[in-house]
Scaffold this motif. Structure first.
Motif, mmCIF file in Angstrom:
data_model
loop_
_atom_site.group_PDB
_atom_site.id
_atom_site.type_symbol
_atom_site.label_atom_id
_atom_site.label_comp_id
_atom_site.label_asym_id
_atom_site.label_seq_id
_atom_site.Cartn_x
_atom_site.Cartn_y
_atom_site.Cartn_z
ATOM 1 N N ASP A 1 14.038 33.488 -105.123
ATOM 2 C CA ASP A 1 13.387 33.272 -106.505
ATOM 3 C C ASP A 1 13.866 32.053 -107.317
ATOM 4 O OD1 ASP A 1 12.124 35.730 -106.354
ATOM 5 O OD2 ASP A 1 13.978 36.894 -107.517
ATOM 6 N N ASN A 2 15.185 31.666 -106.911
ATOM 7 C CA ASN A 2 15.536 30.255 -107.630
ATOM 8 C C ASN A 2 15.393 29.149 -106.552
ATOM 9 O OD1 ASN A 2 17.795 30.135 -105.573
ATOM 10 N ND2 ASN A 2 19.029 31.201 -107.096
ATOM 11 N N LYS A 3 14.465 29.215 -105.480
ATOM 12 C CA LYS A 3 14.041 28.093 -104.658
ATOM 13 C C LYS A 3 15.460 27.520 -103.771
ATOM 14 C CE LYS A 3 10.079 28.316 -106.866
ATOM 15 N NZ LYS A 3 8.847 28.956 -105.835
ATOM 16 N N ALA A 4 16.292 28.188 -103.712
ATOM 17 C CA ALA A 4 17.289 27.810 -102.843
ATOM 18 C C ALA A 4 16.730 27.895 -101.434
ATOM 19 C CB ALA A 4 18.735 28.589 -103.029
ATOM 20 N N LEU A 5 15.803 29.065 -101.261
ATOM 21 C CA LEU A 5 15.323 29.236 -100.104
ATOM 22 C C LEU A 5 13.707 29.019 -100.312
ATOM 23 C CD1 LEU A 5 16.885 32.460 -98.268
ATOM 24 C CD2 LEU A 5 16.931 30.220 -97.366
ATOM 25 N N GLU A 6 13.213 27.735 -99.637
ATOM 26 C CA GLU A 6 11.739 27.479 -99.714
ATOM 27 C C GLU A 6 10.998 28.296 -98.666
ATOM 28 O OE1 GLU A 6 10.645 25.715 -101.839
ATOM 29 O OE2 GLU A 6 12.281 24.591 -102.731
ATOM 30 N N VAL A 7 9.499 28.315 -98.973
ATOM 31 C CA VAL A 7 8.675 28.972 -97.783
ATOM 32 C C VAL A 7 9.038 28.244 -96.379
ATOM 33 C CG1 VAL A 7 6.311 29.261 -97.299
ATOM 34 C CG2 VAL A 7 7.202 29.622 -99.710
ATOM 35 N N GLY A 8 9.290 29.111 -95.590
ATOM 36 C CA GLY A 8 9.076 28.549 -94.182
ATOM 37 C C GLY A 8 10.794 28.195 -93.844
ATOM 38 N N SER A 9 11.669 28.573 -94.555
ATOM 39 C CA SER A 9 13.005 28.446 -94.286
ATOM 40 C C SER A 9 13.315 29.474 -93.246
ATOM 41 C CB SER A 9 13.964 28.430 -95.579
ATOM 42 O OG SER A 9 13.805 27.540 -96.308
ATOM 43 N N LYS A 10 14.156 29.207 -92.442
ATOM 44 C CA LYS A 10 14.465 30.011 -91.088
ATOM 45 C C LYS A 10 15.729 30.516 -91.568
ATOM 46 C CE LYS A 10 15.290 30.817 -86.236
ATOM 47 N NZ LYS A 10 15.103 29.856 -84.887
ATOM 48 N N LEU A 11 16.032 31.987 -91.566
ATOM 49 C CA LEU A 11 17.268 32.509 -91.653
ATOM 50 C C LEU A 11 17.948 32.834 -90.643
ATOM 51 C CD1 LEU A 11 15.142 33.382 -94.155
ATOM 52 C CD2 LEU A 11 16.752 35.816 -94.151
ATOM 53 N N PRO A 12 19.197 32.647 -90.569
ATOM 54 C CA PRO A 12 20.227 33.179 -89.505
ATOM 55 C C PRO A 12 19.831 34.153 -88.743
ATOM 56 C CG PRO A 12 21.378 32.651 -91.353
ATOM 57 C CD PRO A 12 20.244 33.088 -92.038
ATOM 58 N N PRO A 13 20.103 33.969 -87.469
ATOM 59 C CA PRO A 13 19.971 35.431 -86.367
ATOM 60 C C PRO A 13 20.888 36.433 -87.159
ATOM 61 C CG PRO A 13 20.326 33.548 -85.093
ATOM 62 C CD PRO A 13 20.623 32.894 -86.529
ATOM 63 N N VAL A 14 20.375 37.627 -86.888
ATOM 64 C CA VAL A 14 21.143 38.777 -87.428
ATOM 65 C C VAL A 14 22.655 39.015 -86.970
ATOM 66 C CG1 VAL A 14 21.231 41.113 -86.964
ATOM 67 C CG2 VAL A 14 19.135 40.423 -87.266
ATOM 68 N N ARG A 15 23.140 38.582 -85.755
ATOM 69 C CA ARG A 15 24.455 38.672 -85.292
ATOM 70 C C ARG A 15 25.027 37.413 -85.888
ATOM 71 N NH1 ARG A 15 25.458 42.326 -81.765
ATOM 72 N NH2 ARG A 15 23.868 43.405 -80.547
ATOM 73 N N GLU A 16 24.547 36.369 -86.015
ATOM 74 C CA GLU A 16 25.315 35.180 -86.759
ATOM 75 C C GLU A 16 25.715 35.566 -88.115
ATOM 76 O OE1 GLU A 16 24.100 30.741 -88.012
ATOM 77 O OE2 GLU A 16 23.396 31.307 -86.058
ATOM 78 N N LEU A 17 24.730 35.823 -88.847
ATOM 79 C CA LEU A 17 24.943 36.216 -90.317
ATOM 80 C C LEU A 17 25.907 37.476 -90.446
ATOM 81 C CD1 LEU A 17 24.416 35.571 -93.069
ATOM 82 C CD2 LEU A 17 22.444 37.098 -93.202
ATOM 83 N N GLY B 1 10.459 36.045 -80.848
ATOM 84 C CA GLY B 1 10.889 35.004 -80.022
ATOM 85 C C GLY B 1 11.230 33.606 -80.948
ATOM 86 N N ARG B 2 10.844 33.624 -82.344
ATOM 87 C CA ARG B 2 11.187 32.352 -82.997
ATOM 88 C C ARG B 2 12.288 32.731 -84.116
ATOM 89 N NH1 ARG B 2 7.481 30.016 -86.120
ATOM 90 N NH2 ARG B 2 8.632 28.149 -86.030
ATOM 91 N N GLY B 3 12.051 33.804 -84.700
ATOM 92 C CA GLY B 3 13.023 34.400 -85.662
ATOM 93 C C GLY B 3 12.566 34.735 -87.087
ATOM 94 N N THR B 4 13.301 34.752 -88.116
ATOM 95 C CA THR B 4 12.760 35.369 -89.341
ATOM 96 C C THR B 4 12.839 34.088 -90.269
ATOM 97 O OG1 THR B 4 13.970 37.412 -88.789
ATOM 98 C CG2 THR B 4 13.276 36.838 -91.182
ATOM 99 N N PHE B 5 11.548 34.162 -91.158
ATOM 100 C CA PHE B 5 11.291 33.150 -92.087
ATOM 101 C C PHE B 5 10.935 33.591 -93.218
ATOM 102 C CE2 PHE B 5 10.559 31.570 -87.739
ATOM 103 C CZ PHE B 5 10.877 30.356 -87.512
ATOM 104 N N VAL B 6 11.259 32.532 -94.509
ATOM 105 C CA VAL B 6 10.598 32.986 -95.646
ATOM 106 C C VAL B 6 9.206 33.080 -95.760
ATOM 107 C CG1 VAL B 6 10.678 32.393 -98.263
ATOM 108 C CG2 VAL B 6 12.780 32.043 -96.690
ATOM 109 N N ALA B 7 8.401 34.037 -96.027
ATOM 110 C CA ALA B 7 7.160 33.961 -95.978
ATOM 111 C C ALA B 7 6.308 33.529 -97.237
ATOM 112 C CB ALA B 7 6.629 35.643 -96.089
#
Length: 467
Positions: A29-45, A74-80
């Motif tokens: 919401d506050n744009k700290a995460l932009e569209v397309g930003s990749k989130l950390p892998p589950v185990r890492e976070l 195969g690539r990860g989780t991203f901001v939609a």
């Protein structure tokens, strides 16, 4: 991503996965995460926050189902990216069924369509219906009043090889099952009529036959569908009045009946004056062969609906009789229920006539194809019958598994599917196989996890000896 995470989650009431999800929502919401930003892998976070991987995975799944995140295999989780204005966030508000390590049961009993815009369009059409002529809401339906809706159906079905069809040939039904019952009411005569079905077939055929007090007889089938020689043999003994088939997409095996086999079935039907009822409800793609109504216009009946391509919620279907029997079919509907409720008929006319609807149907098919692809990637090493535009797959189980045992084992893993037993006649024999339907109500990530659990079961059949 590092800037939005404290060393540990803040102390607060409520499950930890909701804190993780809320943190990501605020960052988007506050744009700290932009569209397309990749989130950390589950185990890492999970390691960074000192929580379990399952907690992070659940947060990701919830946000994926809300449309805020998207998972790419195969690539990860991203901001939609932001959703299209036509899309509506329907499923994110659904309650989770169970609070366990898999979040919720994944039902693969029947196909569940994704919302790719049809919900918003249906709401738009409902609004138009609410503002229509008040007489639409105050009068009994009439045959003439339904002509525009029937014409919309003719245009909707115009790319199908049905033979000559006009609006007078179309009868509106409350879904495909009601269409089958209506055709049975029109065709079957005598105190104990006989109806033929394939040995493995849609259970609704049997139920409709039972309502008509008919005897339902199974016919041997092979990889092309119903066996014409077996059908001919049974007809010499039973004098059956109709056979029910699904040549484009056989339910449950997914078999497609080629043209040459269809011609053989027609030849047998003509020899014994047998009516052919074609259930076309599971076809999502283009028809590959002429329908039985086109091949045998004097005895081919066609039943379809919008349930597997737009939505099953409206319960709208269509039945089309041979030209010389159209009046009989229409009379069965009028004597039985007068017709669809006029507001529902008008809603369907608006929906089928809207130029966006065909694109929505294509998008539904493509999205369901994504689920089929995930299924094949996970289970393709086994004996799997599938097609990219069929919303289920048929899995012949490997040695060591019985269908009932596999279904129970899958349910313990949070996955519900249908055993071949459910498609066999009461006195018939079923193979060790299961039908796995695509569920577009869950994220691809969660669906893929379910397929991997099925893969683990298939790789490890039970080793036990019963005495």
């Amino acid at each position: 991503m590092d800037t939005i995470w404290p060393e540990a989650l803040p102390k607060s009431k409520g499950p930890k996965y909701t804190l993780v999800a809320d943190t990501i929502r605020k960052a988007i919401d506050n744009k700290a995460l932009e569209v397309g930003s990749k989130l950390p892998p589950v185990r890492e976070l999970a390691y960074r926050l000192q929580i379990t991987p399952g907690t992070v995975a659940r947060a990701y799944t919830i946000l994926t189902e809300e449309g805020l995140l998207q998972a790419e295999v195969g690539r990860g989780t991203f901001v939609a990216p932001p959703k299209s204005p036509l899309l509506d966030d329907v499923w994110a508000r659904q309650l989770h069924l169970r609070d366990d390590k898999y979040n919720a049961d994944v039902s693969l009993f029947s196909p569940r369509l994704p919302d790719v815009g049809q919900v918003a369009l249906i709401r738009e059409c409902l609004k138009k219906v609410s503002q229509a002529d008040p007489r639409l809401l105050m009068n009994y339906p009439t045959r003439d009043a339904y002509q525009p809706m029937r014409q919309a159906v003719v245009e909707w079905l115009s790319d199908l090889p049905l033979g000559a069809v006009t609006h007078d040939d179309v009868v509106l039904t409350h879904g495909g099952q009601n269409g089958l019952c209506l055709v049975f009411q029109t065709i079957l005569r005598g105190p104990k009529p006989v109806v033929l079905v394939e040995d493995l077939s849609y259970a609704g055929f049997r139920r409709a036959g039972e309502l008509m007090r008919a005897e339902v007889v199974g016919v041997k089938m092979d990889k092309w569908g119903v066996d014409p020689q077996a059908m001919d043999h049974i007809l010499r003994q039973t004098q059956a009045q109709a056979v029910c088939v699904s040549p484009e997409v056989q339910n449950p095996t997914g078999t497609h009946t080629p043209l040459e086999r269809r011609k053989e079935v027609v030849e047998v039907a003509r020899r014994h004056d047998l009516q052919i009822i074609e259930d076309d409800c599971y076809r999502m793609g283009d028809a590959r062969e002429p329908s039985y109504r086109a091949l045998a216009p004097e005895r081919g009946w066609h039943v379809s609906s919008i349930s597997k391509i737009l939505t099953p919620a409206l319960r709208v279907g269509f039945a089309i009789a041979p030209r010389e029997r159209s009046v009989d079919l229409r009379r069965s509907a009028e004597y039985g229920y007068f017709g669809l409720a006029q507001p529902l008929a008008e809603l369907t006319r608006l929906l089928l006539s809207d130029p966006r609807t065909r694109q929505i149907a294509r998008d539904v098919r493509a999205r369901m194809g994504d689920y089929v692809r995930v299924t094949v990637n996970a289970l393709g090493g086994f004996d799997l019958n599938w097609a990219p535009d069929v919303p289920f797959v048929w899995l012949n189980l490997p040695s060591g598994w019985r269908a009932a045992a596999f279904s129970r084992a899958a349910e313990r893993e949070g996955i519900q599917l249908r055993s071949a037993d459910e498609f066999a006649l009461r006195d018939g024999r079923a193979p060790n196989a299961v039908r796995i339907a695509m569920n577009g109500h869950v994220s691809l990530e969660r669906f893929e996890a379910a397929m991997q659990r099925l893969r683990a079961l298939l790789d490890n059949p039970p080793e036990q000896i019963s005495v």
